[in-house]
Design an enzyme around this catalytic site. Structure first.
Site, mmCIF file in Angstrom:
data_model
loop_
_atom_site.group_PDB
_atom_site.id
_atom_site.type_symbol
_atom_site.label_atom_id
_atom_site.label_comp_id
_atom_site.label_asym_id
_atom_site.label_seq_id
_atom_site.Cartn_x
_atom_site.Cartn_y
_atom_site.Cartn_z
ATOM 1 N N CYS A 83 36.377 36.773 46.485
ATOM 2 C CA CYS A 83 36.666 36.055 45.237
ATOM 3 C C CYS A 83 36.911 34.573 45.495
ATOM 4 O O CYS A 83 37.003 33.791 44.553
ATOM 5 C CB CYS A 83 37.874 36.663 44.534
ATOM 6 S SG CYS A 83 37.774 38.441 44.374
ATOM 7 N N HIS A 332 36.490 36.240 35.101
ATOM 8 C CA HIS A 332 36.504 36.144 36.562
ATOM 9 C C HIS A 332 35.122 36.490 37.110
ATOM 10 O O HIS A 332 34.912 37.572 37.640
ATOM 11 C CB HIS A 332 37.578 37.092 37.108
ATOM 12 C CG HIS A 332 37.734 37.069 38.598
ATOM 13 N ND1 HIS A 332 37.351 36.016 39.392
ATOM 14 C CD2 HIS A 332 38.240 38.010 39.449
ATOM 15 C CE1 HIS A 332 37.610 36.312 40.678
ATOM 16 N NE2 HIS A 332 38.139 37.507 40.733
#
Lengths: 385, 132, 354
Positions: A83, A332
């Site tokens: 991420c 996200h």
């Protein structure tokens, strides 16, 4: 090393982009940034992405995106750090320019999680954890974060509702961000009733699966006059790592990589945490916001939920966080997230955030992009020129 | 079918074999090839007892597809008596029966079945320690 | 011809261990769902054990064998045979014994095979292990009887088909907690109960189950054993029979002149159900838990198909030392959580999704 600046920013809305392939999302964001910079070309491209191979059956994104952006012969490479891929790609672009190797470089973060069904993307996302000892025995990312949250609640005596301010604030801000995935507010009551994912984490603790791309154009600070774009100084972009397995950490509720990268960033920028005007936190789950705020020196250990309840992190508070909705509200798109954070921080420094989101007198804006359960962390500081 | 991984990890999943550093004595699970503490490469196999206490836990209601049919199931970080934390599923326990600090012990259970035709993967889970 | 079977070298049980999963399905749950509770006064047992969703014959065999190892105190590397008797081996091809022996640290110097003889697969494994040790081929051998039995939903068998069993480490008599005095097996071709390959649930052969199968085979096995060893029922402190329900072993004991007291400790079926290959051996561990040095114990299994293995063991004073090294069988009996039919149906794959 030369000092660097962001001269152009670009982004696509964060959505489920069924109608665009990865290359088109990336090119949209990249060209938006190049135009914003008032530039015509770039010498190098650093692509932040985690899952194109697993979820879009496409690797080799450096060459692909450079080709489709119209720069078929430049240096271009994909950077992967789960991420944290987005900010890790930015760091490479910054180093390339700071070292004098390139005069103008771009970083684009791009992710497309919705090419296949949702469960498959959950499995792909879990590849950021330890495959042998976490994911393959039944732990998703939410599960790892739940272990942190449960222990945090135990050590500091918090209950579930003490975490409500984080997602409530994220949605509050996201509703004014036209690029956000969730443009509506939520209440504490909705939060407490949301369906459980990995107890104590529920649906409203969790950032959504989404697609998107964001880009930055980076040049030497001394050359900003040659471009039409509004420049923002990159005072720091520092990366650090920690153990891949949550269980191998001295203290699983301390994000050591966040501490290290934040301290390095403060040192590079020559500032203190109290100098920061706003903080784009990596709120993939509510607990991570708390741990990130604490690791960065904005709160003592165990105090972040208390500060959130006091309104410290609101747009008009002492340290606004997730001002465009954060991962929870904006969405996200994994490998793009770190670049979105920097695009948003740059807007705040430029003073071009939407009215309801603009923080007053922004001099220094900080972002923190976290990979895995905290194994890679990139902390960046942008400064008004 | 991740048969090579299953086979390679037998001693970890079946017997909780980690490593002990010959230089500094630090014990690790999973096993290491370089001691994280003193950087020595002189490590020997060390078998953990399989006893410990719950450090943290969660009950999973939305799982990766391999484990989807098992929900709800519980997981934990267990502090082993010899020091390290281990990530594990819990066995024989409902969501309301777990507490931080509770003594647990290792058992061997099915971790998952690799489809209808694939191998059955066995390995450690932890359950509340049996009362005599 | 002498019919009694005795190894050349005196052999006995060095360590024993039990395992019963935690969950119980009350018979009333089945009765209410399938018979509207009409048969509530005639239920074959109170409740049966149900394995958790992550348990099978291999995992249960491991825990029982670990308990046996704790009691035996044997170096696992000295165990040269691992035989698991079950009608619910998780693999059709790949022996349960391979996983069990790897986990217990017995590999690689061992044989490891699976036994199948309906509910007497466990005692069949004990016979083989005894012969293996008694002939001197190996110092120790591990024999397990374990099952996760399945009954067709609504079938009479569903009330009792349960999960559990026991493990035994056989070795030289000098180290034994119970020495084998002699054994005898009685086998015929009797199709009382069977399951064809690839079928999920077994079938009954009409009314063969009782007289022709269970009673006939156990009677012949036990009476022959006692005749050959010159023993009376009164010579036994305890007797354990295969226990498919409460009625059969009680009736059998009575026919053979055993008292209620003699079969009490080893009769667990009312609390845990019929654990098939695990049933008689599990009862036997409960008997050993309560045995005194010098006690003689009768063990008689029954397996459909059909046959019965009968054993006479004499308990030694070593039992006192090893008994508490592992959880008692009763502690597993008492570790229980009742579940409803719905959870049982989900865990035991009664809900077919495709």
């Amino acid at each position: 090393m030369r000092q660097t600046a962001i001269i152009g920013i670009g982004q696509t809305p964060v959505r489920e982009h069924w109608d665009y392939p990865i290359r088109q999302l990336a090119v949209q964001a990249l060209w938006a940034a190049i135009k914003d910079a008032g530039a015509k070309h770039i010498e190098g491209l650093f692509v932040g992405n985690m899952l194109s191979g697993a979820l879009a059956e496409q690797e080799h994104l450096g060459a692909l995106i450079a080709d489709y952006a119209g720069f078929p012969c430049i240096e271009a490479v994909k950077v992967e750090a789960a991420c944290a891929s987005g900010a890790a790609a930015v760091r490479q672009a910054v180093l390339a320019v700071a070292s004098g190797h390139l005069e103008i470089a771009a970083a684009v973060g791009v992710e497309k999680l919705t090419e296949f069904s949702g469960k498959f993307s959950g499995k792909a996302l879990a590849t950021a954890a330890d495959a042998d000892y976490e994911a393959s025995i039944g732990l998703s990312f939410a599960a790892l974060n739940a272990l942190m949250m449960q222990r945090y609640m135990y050590e500091y005596g918090y209950s579930k509702e003490d975490f409500a301010p984080f997602p409530v604030l994220a949605h509050q801000n996201a509703q004014y961000n036209p690029n956000a995935m969730f443009r509506y507010p939520i209440t504490k009551e909705q939060y407490l009733k949301a369906k459980p994912i990995a107890d104590p984490i529920n649906l409203l603790d969790s950032s959504p699966i989404s697609d998107g791309a964001a880009a930055l154009v980076i040049v030497p600070l001394k050359n900003i006059q040659s471009f039409g774009g509004s420049a923002v100084k990159i005072s720091a972009c520092e990366i650090a790592t920690d153990t891949i397995g949550l269980d191998n950490r001295e203290n699983p509720i301390v994000l050591k990589a966040a501490q290290k990268s934040a301290q390095a960033a403060y040192k590079t920028a020559g500032i203190q945490p109290r100098d920061i005007s706003l903080f784009e936190a990596h709120d993939a789950f509510s607990i991570i916001t708390a741990l990130s705020v604490e690791a960065s020196g904005f709160a003592n250990a165990g105090k972040a939920p208390k500060l959130a309840a006091d309104g410290v992190f609101n747009i008009n508070g002492r340290l606004p966080i997730s001002t465009f909705g954060g991962l929870k509200g904006r969405g996200h798109p994994v490998g793009a997230t770190g670049v979105y954070q920097l695009v948003e921080a740059a807007k705040q420094v430029r003073g071009t955030a939407p009215d309801k989101l603009q923080v007053d007198d922004v001099r220094l804006a900080m972002t923190q992009n976290i990979g895995g359960s905290g194994a890679t962390v990139v902390t960046s500081i942008l400064e008004k020129i | 079918m991740d048969i090579p991984r299953y086979w390679r990890l037998r001693n970890q999943r079946y017997r909780l074999e980690g490593t002990e550093c010959i230089e500094c004595g630090q014990r690790n699970f999973p096993p290491r090839c370089i001691c994280p503490h003193c950087k020595s490469d002189s490590l020997k196999s060390f078998r953990f007892s399989g006893r410990g206490t719950v450090y943290s836990f969660s009950t999973i209601y939305q799982a990766l597809d391999t484990f989807d049919k098992d929900i709800p199931y519980s997981i934990a970080l267990v502090k082993l008596d010899e020091g390290p934390l281990i990530t594990t599923q819990l066995a024989d326990v409902g969501p309301d029966e777990i507490q931080i600090g509770q003594p647990v012990e290792m058992v061997i259970r099915k971790i998952y079945e690799d489809g209808e035709n694939g191998p059955i993967q066995y390995g450690y889970k932890f359950r509340p320690a049996l009362k005599e | 011809m002498s019919k009694i079977m005795k190894p050349i070298r005196k052999t006995g049980i060095i360590g024993y261990g039990a395992y019963i999963p935690k969950y119980r399905l009350p018979a009333s749950e089945i009765s209410n769902l399938w018979r509207d509770g009409q048969d509530k006064d005639f239920l074959p047992i109170k409740q049966k054990s149900v394995p958790g969703p992550d348990e099978d014959t291999i995992t249960m065999s491991i825990e029982a064998s670990q308990n046996a190892l704790k009691r035996a105190g044997t170096d696992p590397q000295k165990i040269r045979a691992v035989w698991v008797g079950s009608e619910s081996h998780p693999y059709a091809v790949k022996p349960s014994g391979t996983v069990v022996s790897q986990i217990l640290g017995i590999v690689p110097d061992t044989v490891a095979g699976d036994f199948e003889f309906a509910c007497k697969a466990g005692t069949e494994a004990i016979q083989a292990a005894t012969a293996f040790v008694g002939s001197g081929m190996g110092e120790y051998a591990l024999a397990v009887g374990m099952d996760t039995a399945q009954g067709k939903p609504g079938d009479a068998l569903e009330y009792t088909a349960a999960a559990g069993g026991a493990a035994f480490i056989m070795g030289p008599a000098e180290e034994a907690v119970a020495v084998l005095e002699g054994s005898y097996s009685y086998v015929t071709d009797t199709p009382d109960f069977f399951r064809r390959a690839h079928q999920k649930y077994p079938e009954h052969g009409n009314r063969f189950t009782g007289d022709l199968a269970y009673f006939h085979h156990i009677f012949n096995a036990v009476t022959t054993l006692m005749e050959e060893l010159n023993l009376q029922t009164s010579d036994f402190a305890q007797a354990v029979f295969h226990q498919p329900n409460v009625k059969f072993p009680r009736k059998k004991a009575k026919d053979l002149n055993f008292t209620a007291k003699q079969i009490k400790e080893g009769l667990l079926v009312d609390f845990v159900g019929n654990t098939y290959a695990g049933a008689s051996v599990l009862g036997f561990t409960a008997a050993l838990d309560k045995a005194n040095p010098g006690d003689r114990i009768l063990l008689a299994s029954f397996g459909s198909g059909a046959g019965s293995d009968a054993f006479s063991f004499i308990v030694t004073d070593k039992i006192e030392k090893v008994r508490d090294r592992a959880p008692s069988t009763r502690s597993y009996v008492h570790r229980e959580e009742k579940i409803e039919y719905a959870r049982y149906a989900r865990w035991r794959n009664k809900i077919v999704m495709h």
